[in-house]
Design an enzyme around this catalytic site. Structure first.
Site, PDB file in Angstrom:
ATOM      1  N   ARG A  87       8.435 -13.212  -5.324  1.00 14.73           N
ATOM      2  CA  ARG A  87       8.398 -11.756  -5.477  1.00 14.73           C
ATOM      3  C   ARG A  87       7.989 -11.043  -4.199  1.00 14.73           C
ATOM      4  O   ARG A  87       8.067  -9.816  -4.117  1.00 14.73           O
ATOM      5  CB  ARG A  87       7.474 -11.349  -6.637  1.00 14.73           C
ATOM      6  CG  ARG A  87       6.003 -11.708  -6.487  1.00 14.73           C
ATOM      7  CD  ARG A  87       5.300 -11.447  -7.818  1.00 14.73           C
ATOM      8  NE  ARG A  87       3.890 -11.769  -7.831  1.00 14.73           N
ATOM      9  CZ  ARG A  87       2.915 -10.878  -7.768  1.00 14.73           C
ATOM     10  NH1 ARG A  87       3.215  -9.593  -7.673  1.00 14.73           N
ATOM     11  NH2 ARG A  87       1.646 -11.241  -7.810  1.00 14.73           N
ATOM     12  N   ASN A  98       4.636 -10.244 -13.643  1.00 15.16           N
ATOM     13  CA  ASN A  98       5.116 -10.370 -12.257  1.00 15.16           C
ATOM     14  C   ASN A  98       5.201 -11.832 -11.840  1.00 15.16           C
ATOM     15  O   ASN A  98       6.231 -12.294 -11.342  1.00 15.16           O
ATOM     16  CB  ASN A  98       4.186  -9.603 -11.310  1.00 15.16           C
ATOM     17  CG  ASN A  98       4.112  -8.130 -11.635  1.00 15.16           C
ATOM     18  OD1 ASN A  98       4.914  -7.621 -12.403  1.00 15.16           O
ATOM     19  ND2 ASN A  98       3.143  -7.437 -11.071  1.00 15.16           N
ATOM     20  N   ASP A  99       4.106 -12.571 -12.042  1.00 12.94           N
ATOM     21  CA  ASP A  99       4.124 -13.986 -11.667  1.00 12.94           C
ATOM     22  C   ASP A  99       4.974 -14.809 -12.637  1.00 12.94           C
ATOM     23  O   ASP A  99       5.676 -15.732 -12.223  1.00 12.94           O
ATOM     24  CB  ASP A  99       2.699 -14.548 -11.615  1.00 12.94           C
ATOM     25  CG  ASP A  99       2.069 -14.377 -10.237  1.00 12.94           C
ATOM     26  OD1 ASP A  99       2.806 -14.400  -9.240  1.00 12.94           O
ATOM     27  OD2 ASP A  99       0.844 -14.208 -10.162  1.00 12.94           O
ATOM     28  N   GLU A 127       0.829 -16.591 -16.952  1.00 18.84           N
ATOM     29  CA  GLU A 127       1.614 -16.318 -15.748  1.00 18.84           C
ATOM     30  C   GLU A 127       2.519 -17.483 -15.377  1.00 18.84           C
ATOM     31  O   GLU A 127       3.387 -17.338 -14.521  1.00 18.84           O
ATOM     32  CB  GLU A 127       0.675 -16.043 -14.566  1.00 18.84           C
ATOM     33  CG  GLU A 127      -0.262 -14.874 -14.787  1.00 18.84           C
ATOM     34  CD  GLU A 127      -1.360 -14.848 -13.751  1.00 18.84           C
ATOM     35  OE1 GLU A 127      -1.212 -14.109 -12.760  1.00 18.84           O
ATOM     36  OE2 GLU A 127      -2.372 -15.559 -13.928  1.00 18.84           O
ATOM     37  N   HIS A 170       0.827  -1.203   0.000  1.00 24.32           N
ATOM     38  CA  HIS A 170       0.000   0.000   0.000  1.00 24.32           C
ATOM     39  C   HIS A 170       0.863   1.254   0.000  1.00 24.32           C
ATOM     40  O   HIS A 170       0.499   2.268  -0.605  1.00 24.32           O
ATOM     41  CB  HIS A 170      -0.928  -0.001   1.215  1.00 24.32           C
ATOM     42  CG  HIS A 170      -2.172  -0.807   0.999  1.00 24.32           C
ATOM     43  ND1 HIS A 170      -3.022  -1.147   2.007  1.00 24.32           N
ATOM     44  CD2 HIS A 170      -2.708  -1.325  -0.123  1.00 24.32           C
ATOM     45  CE1 HIS A 170      -4.032  -1.847   1.521  1.00 24.32           C
ATOM     46  NE2 HIS A 170      -3.851  -1.970   0.230  1.00 24.32           N
ATOM     47  N   ARG A 212      -8.892  -6.034 -11.864  1.00 23.95           N
ATOM     48  CA  ARG A 212      -8.712  -6.960 -10.739  1.00 23.95           C
ATOM     49  C   ARG A 212      -9.993  -6.948  -9.907  1.00 23.95           C
ATOM     50  O   ARG A 212     -10.294  -5.958  -9.249  1.00 23.95           O
ATOM     51  CB  ARG A 212      -7.529  -6.517  -9.878  1.00 23.95           C
ATOM     52  CG  ARG A 212      -6.216  -6.354 -10.636  1.00 23.95           C
ATOM     53  CD  ARG A 212      -5.122  -5.895  -9.663  1.00 23.95           C
ATOM     54  NE  ARG A 212      -3.854  -5.644 -10.334  1.00 23.95           N
ATOM     55  CZ  ARG A 212      -3.467  -4.457 -10.782  1.00 23.95           C
ATOM     56  NH1 ARG A 212      -4.269  -3.406 -10.643  1.00 23.95           N
ATOM     57  NH2 ARG A 212      -2.287  -4.302 -11.362  1.00 23.95           N
ATOM     58  N   CYS A 239       0.004  -7.212 -19.202  1.00 23.08           N
ATOM     59  CA  CYS A 239      -0.663  -6.419 -18.163  1.00 23.08           C
ATOM     60  C   CYS A 239       0.131  -6.405 -16.866  1.00 23.08           C
ATOM     61  O   CYS A 239      -0.320  -5.832 -15.867  1.00 23.08           O
ATOM     62  CB  CYS A 239      -2.072  -6.940 -17.901  1.00 23.08           C
ATOM     63  SG  CYS A 239      -2.154  -8.645 -17.321  1.00 23.08           S
ATOM     64  N   ARG A 264     -10.510  -9.826 -15.190  1.00 20.75           N
ATOM     65  CA  ARG A 264      -9.912 -11.057 -14.684  1.00 20.75           C
ATOM     66  C   ARG A 264     -10.838 -11.676 -13.644  1.00 20.75           C
ATOM     67  O   ARG A 264     -11.289 -10.998 -12.723  1.00 20.75           O
ATOM     68  CB  ARG A 264      -8.546 -10.773 -14.049  1.00 20.75           C
ATOM     69  CG  ARG A 264      -7.831 -12.031 -13.547  1.00 20.75           C
ATOM     70  CD  ARG A 264      -6.469 -11.716 -12.968  1.00 20.75           C
ATOM     71  NE  ARG A 264      -6.559 -10.979 -11.723  1.00 20.75           N
ATOM     72  CZ  ARG A 264      -5.506 -10.448 -11.100  1.00 20.75           C
ATOM     73  NH1 ARG A 264      -4.298 -10.560 -11.628  1.00 20.75           N
ATOM     74  NH2 ARG A 264      -5.653  -9.804  -9.958  1.00 20.75           N
TER      75      ARG A 264
END
Length: 825
Positions: free
Chosen positions: A716, A705-706, A682, A452, A559, A753, A595
């Site tokens: 990560r 990322n994944d 992913e 955050h 998301r 993405c 998603r």
């Protein structure tokens, strides 16, 4: 001293009554959820053991929680690992909030069908608020019928409230337990504490406390081997109570480990290693900044344990919560969603109930609130998943905000203008309080790009580096720093010429941004005419509005977890339709790629309790969780099929075509003309099977990322390796190239993405690999479009081929940096 009885508890099932020790599951056998008994049922009927209210009914209908009129909270969990059945074989006869009488039917289940598929039918009945009540056994290892007395309850809080004075005894000791104060020894301490009338409290070195009667509260202290602690007892038998518990702990309880004395090193050997000239971390928010270091002072709130009176303390906590709920929230963007999540914590019934119990036991409002937060922090920390640390930060943040109001102590001190904030860790509210302070940037030793704090920093336009390591804490205030998120480096006390060069680069970046914003709503195409769509990643209605204003040509990733998390039950179909339609409308007819629910791993939901996983990133998450519990997935698919507009559905964590075919079959049964169905790539499996997946999937979108963490075998969420987790590693780029090639066999387009879509160095490489859509944060839309316009497809292809042949991420970044310097992007 008389102790009131809360009344008998009737057996909810018929079967063989036994101890929780016989349950082949450590969560129950070790009483992590509380004390109780277990029944091996002989018929498939569960009846109410008391009169009261249904607090929770699990969506899989295998578990129900009831609160008696006296306040005891009882969990009935039918069988073990029955949650995996997704409700098959179970029928619920009640709903959450229903009033029931003792003996009313709660659940029915098919004894044979459930028994064949479950690990065991043995059913724990657990008292979950053991801090308020104690169980009085009624005999075990016997057959019991529905309605027969199961056990009795003694109310603890009346006894605790009565202990407001009397002798005090204290004892300091060091924890000798090899594995720290974990579940088993905590349970034994609680058992010993019940032998005495005195109230015994365990006090950690940092001031946090836990009742010796509460194993969960003791777990929340997270005391490791060698931790100093203090036992504090009050009451008529305080001295023997403290002595007995101290003796039990110091005995080691079968797992003692000698505590090595700490030898004082000679002064000549205490010289610390010199601070490096440069620290490497992870880019959490883009940009470059230079300025003096400034370390915020973490305020410690001194709160008294004992209150001034129950009603006065209740009113004080209620007023503090009211003030925080009335805080003005940001109207849009990431700050709004974070602030809304914090407000949801303020209304969390379990948190409020826990604090109320502490106040009722004579604690001050601040102490009770700290204890309540500490309890849930302990539960999250006990999962062993490092990614829960971000949610722990949110809870600690909430603790500080409430204590700020209760004590009148300011939580933050203003920094000098143009400073770079340096800290090992930082709470969201600390950063939000500095929104108008004139900070230049942020550098933290821990954290990561998904926290955050990182989201807030990006929203406020502050460059940020995370995961820089422990050396951050050694940077003295006033030290000149140069923070470069592009290279993920923090330079300490840079030479004057380096600073001058950085300021020139910053001025150039500001001019580039101004030009990009001026053309933000123009389409993006390369210099030689290749059209590249620039979409936005979204997580709320507010972000959809911001994306449309920023020039996004659509949404490449919605998301949907924001609808499902931080609430006691999932949204129904109508709520989902309304939310998705509002987002589609905010985009003004632009494409919306949604998603499906991606929870599990680092995103748990309270209504889908999941056992701790040794490696959640490789566990039951994403689509595999949706297919294991199809009711929730089907509801979401029905809702999406009803939304009007250019809506597409995207499935997370796919590994093989059979998964896509199952969802396509669900859609066919739901709608005559279902939306287009694509997948997130992913996993390396999906990338390598792209040609086979293209038969059933309408499009691909790379979740970099994944994909990076799975390809490079680096978590990560782990700061120890996060600095090396780079999506521009040639291995990741080769998986992307394979995905594009596989999709091309069926004329399927491929987008990105994940985080690399907004990385300036990655954009030309992705274009050269054949990516035709980039989905980025709304704040990055304009500049990403500008970079596309300065790129030519032909030169990008040459760059991509060179990157695929490179020997590491650093070499790829060097190639890309030369390229973007040449084109001025």
């Amino acid at each position: 001293m008389s102790v009131p009885i809360a009344g008998p508890i009737a057996s909810p099932l018929a079967g063989w009554l036994t101890s929780l020790d016989a349950v082949p599951d450590p969560v129950f056998a070790e009483r992590m959820l509380g004390d109780g008994v277990a029944i091996d049922p002989i018929e498939g009927i569960v009846r109410a053991p008391v009169a009261g209210r249904i607090v929770t009914l699990h969506p899989a209908r295998h578990a129900v929680t009831i609160e008696s009129d006296a306040g005891a909270v009882l969990l009935i969990h039918v069988g073990l690992e029955t949650v995996a059945l997704g409700g098959e074989g179970f029928v619920a006869h009640v709903a959450e909030g229903d009033r029931v009488a003792a003996g009313d039917r709660l659940l029915s289940f098919d004894l044979d069908a459930v028994g064949r598929r479950a690990k065991s039918l043995i059913t724990p009945i657990v008292l979950t608020n053991g801090e308020a009540f104690a169980i009085v056994p009624a005999g075990l290892d016997r057959m019991i019928a529905i309605g027969e007395p199961l056990f009795g309850l003694v109310r603890r809080d009346a006894a605790v409230q009565a202990i407001t004075d009397g002798p005090v005894a204290e004892r300091a000791l060091v924890l000798p337990l090899r594995h720290g104060l974990h579940a088993r020894p905590a349970a034994r301490v609680a058992e010993r504490a019940r032998d005495f009338a005195a109230r015994v409290t365990i006090v950690a070195a940092d001031g946090r406390t836990a009742s010796a009667l509460s194993p969960v509260a003791m777990l929340a202290l997270a005391l490791p081997h060698g931790a100093p602690l203090q036992l504090h007892g009050q009451g008529e038998d305080a001295e023997p109570a403290v002595a007995a518990i101290a003796a039990l702990i110091e005995s080691g309880m079968g797992e003692g480990l000698a505590i090595a004395p700490v030898a004082a090193a000679p002064e000549t050997e205490t010289v610390a290693a010199p601070l490096p000239d440069r620290l490497h971390g992870v880019a959490a928010a883009p940009g470059m900044a230079a300025g003096p270091a400034w370390t915020p002072v973490r305020v410690r709130f001194d709160v008294a344990e004992r209150g001034r009176g129950i009603e006065q303390e209740r009113e004080a906590l209620a007023e503090a919560l009211h003030i925080l709920r009335a805080d003005t929230l940001p109207e849009e963007g990431a700050l709004a969603s974070i602030a809304e999540a914090h407000r949801a914590f303020l209304d969390d019934p379990e948190l409020l109930t826990s604090a109320a119990r502490g106040i009722a036991a004579g604690q001050s409002a601040g102490f009770a609130w700290r204890q309540a937060v500490g309890h849930f922090v302990g539960l999250l920390g006990g999962t062993g998943d490092a990614r829960f640390a971000e949610r722990i930060d949110d809870l600690r943040d909430l603790e500080a905000r409430v204590l700020t109001v209760l004590t009148g102590t300011p939580a933050t001190v203003a920094p000098p203008a143009g400073a770079i904030l340096v800290a090992d860790e930082l709470l969201p509210s600390q950063l939000m309080a500095l929104a108008d302070s004139g900070l230049a940037g942020i550098a933290t030793g821990g954290g990561g790009p998904t926290s955050h704090v990182a989201i807030i920093a990006a929203g406020l336009g502050w460059p940020m580096l995370a995961a820089l390591g422990a050396d951050v804490a050694r940077i003295a205030d006033g030290t000149m720093l140069l923070l470069d998120a592009g290279t993920a480096t923090l330079t300490i006390d840079p030479p004057a010429d380096t600073l001058a060069t950085s300021r020139i680069a910053a001025d150039r970046a500001a001019a580039f941004r101004a030009e990009a914003v001026a053309r933000a709503h123009d389409p993006a195409a390369t210099r030689d005419g290749a059209r590249i769509e620039i979409f936005a990643n979204l997580g709320s209605l507010e972000e959809a509005r911001a994306a449309a204003q920023a020039g996004a040509e659509g949404c490449g990733l919605l998301r949907t977890e924001f609808l499902f998390l931080d609430r006691p039950s999932p949204p129904d179909e109508e709520e989902q339709v309304a939310t998705y339609q509002a987002i589609a409308d905010a985009l003004g007819g632009r494409p919306l790629i949604v998603r499906t629910l991606d929870i599990g791993a680092d995103k748990p939901a309270p209504y889908w309790p999941m056992p701790p996983e040794e490696n959640p990133a490789l566990g039951l998450r994403g689509l595999r969780l949706g297919l294991a519990r199809p009711a929730l997935l089907e509801t979401q698919l029905r809702a999406l099929a009803r939304v009007t507009g250019d809506v597409k559905i995207m499935l997370p964590m796919v590994i093989e075509p059979a998964e896509v075919r199952r969802v396509r079959a669900m859609l066919a049964a739901i709608a005559d003309a279902p939306p287009a169905l694509g997948i997130m790539v992913e996993t390396p499996a999906a990338a390598m099977l792209a040609d086979a997946l293209a038969v059933d999937a309408d499009f691909f979108s790379i979740g970099s990322n994944d994909l990076s963490q799975y390809a490079l075998a680096m978590d990560r969420g782990n700061p120890a390796v996060a600095a090396r987790l780079d999506a521009l590693h040639p291995a990741v780029l080769r998986l992307i190239a394979a995905t594009v090639a596989g999709g091309a066999t069926r004329d399927r387009w491929t987008g990105v993405c994940g985080g690399m879509a907004a990385d300036p160095l990655a954009v030309p490489i992705l274009i050269g690999l054949g990516i035709t859509e980039l989905s980025v944060p709304p704040s990055a839309v304009a500049e990403t479009k500008a970079r596309v316009r300065r790129t030519s497809l032909a030169s990008a292809r040459d760059l991509a081929q060179a990157a695929l042949a490179a020997d590491g991420a650093a070499a790829v970044r060097a190639l890309a940096r030369t390229y973007i310097e040449d084109i001025g992007a």
